[in-house]
Enzyme design. Structure first.
Site, PDB file in Angstrom:
ATOM      1  N   GLU A 242     -10.609 -85.413  51.155  1.00  0.00           N
ATOM      2  CA  GLU A 242     -10.099 -83.898  50.624  1.00  0.00           C
ATOM      3  C   GLU A 242      -8.505 -84.008  50.461  1.00  0.00           C
ATOM      4  O   GLU A 242      -7.920 -83.448  49.628  1.00  0.00           O
ATOM      5  CB  GLU A 242     -10.629 -82.828  51.611  1.00  0.00           C
ATOM      6  N   ASP A 243      -7.842 -84.560  51.679  1.00  0.00           N
ATOM      7  CA  ASP A 243      -6.491 -84.257  51.721  1.00  0.00           C
ATOM      8  C   ASP A 243      -5.613 -85.748  51.512  1.00  0.00           C
ATOM      9  O   ASP A 243      -4.320 -85.249  51.176  1.00  0.00           O
ATOM     10  CB  ASP A 243      -6.255 -83.973  53.110  1.00  0.00           C
TER      11      ASP A 243
END
Length: 738
Positions: free
Chosen positions: A90-91
């Protein structure tokens, strides 16, 4: 950062990693440690340039989540590795494919499940948040570990929310109470559930939370002394029977005390069982039940039990896996005390939840025990086609449902949620039996299909090959399994009737000079208190909505209620923003948002806020802004599902004073002149007017309900405090009225 600070931080990271390996509930092999080390290295490298809002290195968060997964949930190396990498896709630039290549498809699948849904533009007709919950819940079909790690992630986020702004804290805490705490409960993670609920309360009702914490600290010594006096009495008898045991007093959670205060309408001091005594005994599997009842016998030799408060979850464990014997006894000084009796195995399952189950089952690995566990939750997920908010609400009901135990004609035991009907039972046996149910017998007697079952009932189903479900059956069942099976059976027929109904509705509305467009459909769904447009068309097609009802709708349509939102909510921008005043007595006007704008609004009837209450605004589809109290029964659901429609609101002073309605109930011992005393106090407050008063007396007990018109909350609180001082008055409570 200086080199010294970087070195210090690296040492702290290494220390956390070592602790993670040390506190694991499961014994880790060398291969497990190698896998975890590899995942740790990937996470450290991926997050090396990231920091959390508090300023600390981001890697501390995945390590903390992995520690919860390893020790509190008790999962193995696969889950610990996935927890360490739960945010990397996600990051950062790392992909799911790379994780599969470096590790294995299983870890990649879990990490993919943990990667949040891309944020879409919120649409006022669907809840993006509920859509997120639905996606998260449907990953249960893939691997329950996704949810378990998600719960650990949420717990650590809740523990580290101090640096966030308050409205974000309230939103995240509402989501936690709405979906994560019930999930933890259903998965048997009782410690985590308690922590999530307490933290949820801390940020949704901070003042209430602080007040309970303070009072618990003040009464801690007295409570501990009381529990010791009970345990001292029991110790001697338990020792004489040569039972190996440990005994500990345990305070009830802050959230459960608050829930009790609300449910019973009592103050903190009036909640009696704030502490419980737990007896944990050593035993072989063969003697577990025998020793539990032996301890029960010893306890009841000394203290009188309450027959209505005996809970035997050893003979019939909860579907969460919980086993114990709970009894409530009359202790010294005439106070009720809850005593929980568990073996060491039962205690471990209660504390550790899911992971302890397969530890005690021969030849069961983590992998296949996950499948066994998952089957208990799958029923609630069977129908993923419904509206996302309804889906989540249905799922929540199945998570928190209390259970009853009923018998088949052959004497087999079945567990069903409390409130389940005879028709629910038929579907729990097999969906084909449910769909062909013609009648039901309970304890040998013919009963209607919607007969509500009680624990101990013996149920027999009468079937017929020619029988088919009808739409009324949806009102006869409470379980999502039965509901979903009936819906899918009706669906084909319903769709046909609904299509005809849509055509009929179009013709009928044309006569009433109304166009059938999306706005009209939404208005009609609200007007007839339905859930979807399909329901509306079906009811028209089936003749359940007739011409008279349609004419009634048409006349109401011209009412200001439906035109309300067409007006601009904002008033003339030339109106200056009124400055806040410290004088609380004059707070009688609401302003919204950071800019403190004056907007049109209505006060919600579900909680009836008055000036001085903590409130927020909620933008509705048809009725503009509705103002609710922050502790409104619907607040958590609204904040969780429709955060983008929530507006900050607070009271300020206006030059014009307004009045508001509030209802209070009074109970106490009847005495001469009590009514006069109460009315005198109300009349003495010149700012208060009585709208209605209803007083009654029954066998020496006095009950009253008084509706008053007040300018704000402060005056109401003062009046309530003065009524409480009257001799004989026991309780004075402000009630939410519809």
């Amino acid at each position: 950062m200086t080199e010294a600070e970087i070195e210090l931080e690296n040492k702290a990271i290494a220390k956390e990693y070592k602790e993670l390996l040390k506190i694991s509930y499961q014994t880790l092999s060398d291969a497990d440690k190698k896998l975890i080390r590899k995942a740790f290295d990937v996470a450290v490298d991926a997050h090396k340039d990231q920091r959390r809002k508090s300023g600390e290195a981001y890697i501390f968060h995945p390590i903390a989540v992995a520690k919860i997964v390893a020790s509190e949930i008790g999962l193995g190396a696969t889950s610990i590795a996935a927890a360490l990498m739960h945010d990397v896709v996600e990051d950062t630039d790392i992909t799911v494919e790379q994780i599969e290549e470096w590790f294995n498809p299983k870890i990649a699948k879990i990490v993919e499940g943990l990667t949040k849904m891309a944020l879409l533009e919120p649409d006022s007709h669907i809840s993006m948040q509920a859509e997120n919950y639905r996606k998260m819940l449907l990953t249960l079909n893939d691997d329950v570990r996704v949810i378990l790690i998600k719960i650990a992630d949420r717990l650590h986020n809740m523990q580290t929310m101090e640096s966030m702004v308050d409205y974000k804290q309230a939103k995240i805490a509402s989501e936690t109470l709405y979906i994560y705490a019930p999930l933890a409960h259903r998965l048997g993670l009782f410690n985590i559930k308690t922590k999530l609920e307490d933290l949820g309360l801390k940020y949704t009702e901070p003042e209430v939370y602080k007040d309970i914490v303070l009072k618990m600290k003040e009464t801690k010594e007295e409570q501990e002394a009381y529990i010791k006096s009970v345990s001292d009495i029991l110790k001697q008898s338990l020792d004489e029977e040569h039972i190996q045991y440990s005994m500990k007093g345990r305070p009830k959670s802050i959230y459960s005390i608050r829930r009790k205060m609300k449910a019973q309408n009592v103050t903190f001091d009036e909640v009696y069982d704030k502490f419980a005594l737990r007896i944990i005994y050593k035993s072989t599997p063969h003697e577990e039940k025998f020793i539990a009842w032996k301890i029960y016998s010893i306890v009841t030799d000394h203290f009188r039990p309450s027959p209505s408060r005996l809970r035997d979850w050893i003979s019939s464990p909860k579907s969460t896996g919980y086993e114990a014997l709970h009894i409530t006894v009359m202790g010294p000084k005439g106070r009720w005390v809850e005593i929980q009796i568990r073996s060491e195995r039962m205690d471990e399952i209660a504390e550790q939840g899911y992971a302890a189950h397969y530890k005690y089952k021969q030849g069961v690995t983590e992998e296949n025990s996950l499948d066994l566990w998952l089957n208990q939750l799958k029923e609630a997920l069977e129908n993923a086609e419904t509206n996302a908010v309804d889906f989540v609400e249905d799922f929540k009901l199945s998570l928190y449902a209390k259970e009853i135990y009923v018998f088949t004609p052959k004497g087999e035991i079945k567990s069903l949620p409390k409130g389940a009907t005879a028709l629910d039972f038929a579907f729990s046996i097999h969906s084909e039996i449910g769909l062909k149910t013609r009648g039901t017998r309970v304890n040998g007697r013919l009963v209607p299909l919607n007969h509500i079952l009680s624990s101990g009932d013996q149920v027999e189903i009468i079937t017929s090959e020619n029988k088919k479900p009808n739409v009324n059956w949806l009102d006869y069942v409470t379980t999502s399994r039965a509901r979903n099976k009936i819906k899918s059976s009706l669906n084909e027929n319903t769709k046909k009737i609904a299509d005809e109904g849509k055509e009929q509705l179009q013709r009928k509305l044309k006569h009433l000079k109304i166009n059938l467009d999306e706005t009209t459909v939404n208005e009609m769904v609200n007007h007839f208190k339905l859930k979807t447009s399909q329901d509306l068309f079906y009811r028209v097609g089936a003749g359940l909505i007739d011409n008279t009802q349609l004419k009634d709708y048409a006349s109401k349509r011209n009412n200001t209620l439906f035109n309300f939102f067409k007006k601009s909510i904002k008033r003339a921008p030339s109106t200056p923003v009124i400055q806040e005043t410290e004088d609380k007595k004059a707070l009688d006007l609401l302003v919204f948002g950071k800019d403190k704008e004056k907007l049109d609004y209505k006060l919600a009837t579900c909680c009836n806020p008055i000036p001085g209450d903590d409130v927020f605004g909620f933008v509705t589809i048809n009725e503009g802004i509705k103002v609710h109290k922050t502790d409104c029964p619907n607040a958590i659901s609204m904040r969780s599902n429709y955060a983008y429609r929530i507006m900050q609101a607070h009271w300020i002073a206006s030059s014009t004073s307004f009045n508001f309605e509030a209802t209070i109930t009074i109970t106490g011992l009847d005495s001469a002149g009590l009514t006069t005393e109460i009315t005198k106090i109300i009349m003495e407050s010149k700012a208060v007017n009585i709208r209605s008063i209803a007083l009654s007396e029954n066998a020496g007990l006095f009950k009253g309900s008084i509706t008053v018109i007040v300018p704000n909350n402060d005056i109401l609180k003062k009046m309530i405090a003065n009524i409480k001082k009257i001799e004989g008055v026991d309780k004075v409570t402000r009630v939410n009225t519809n």
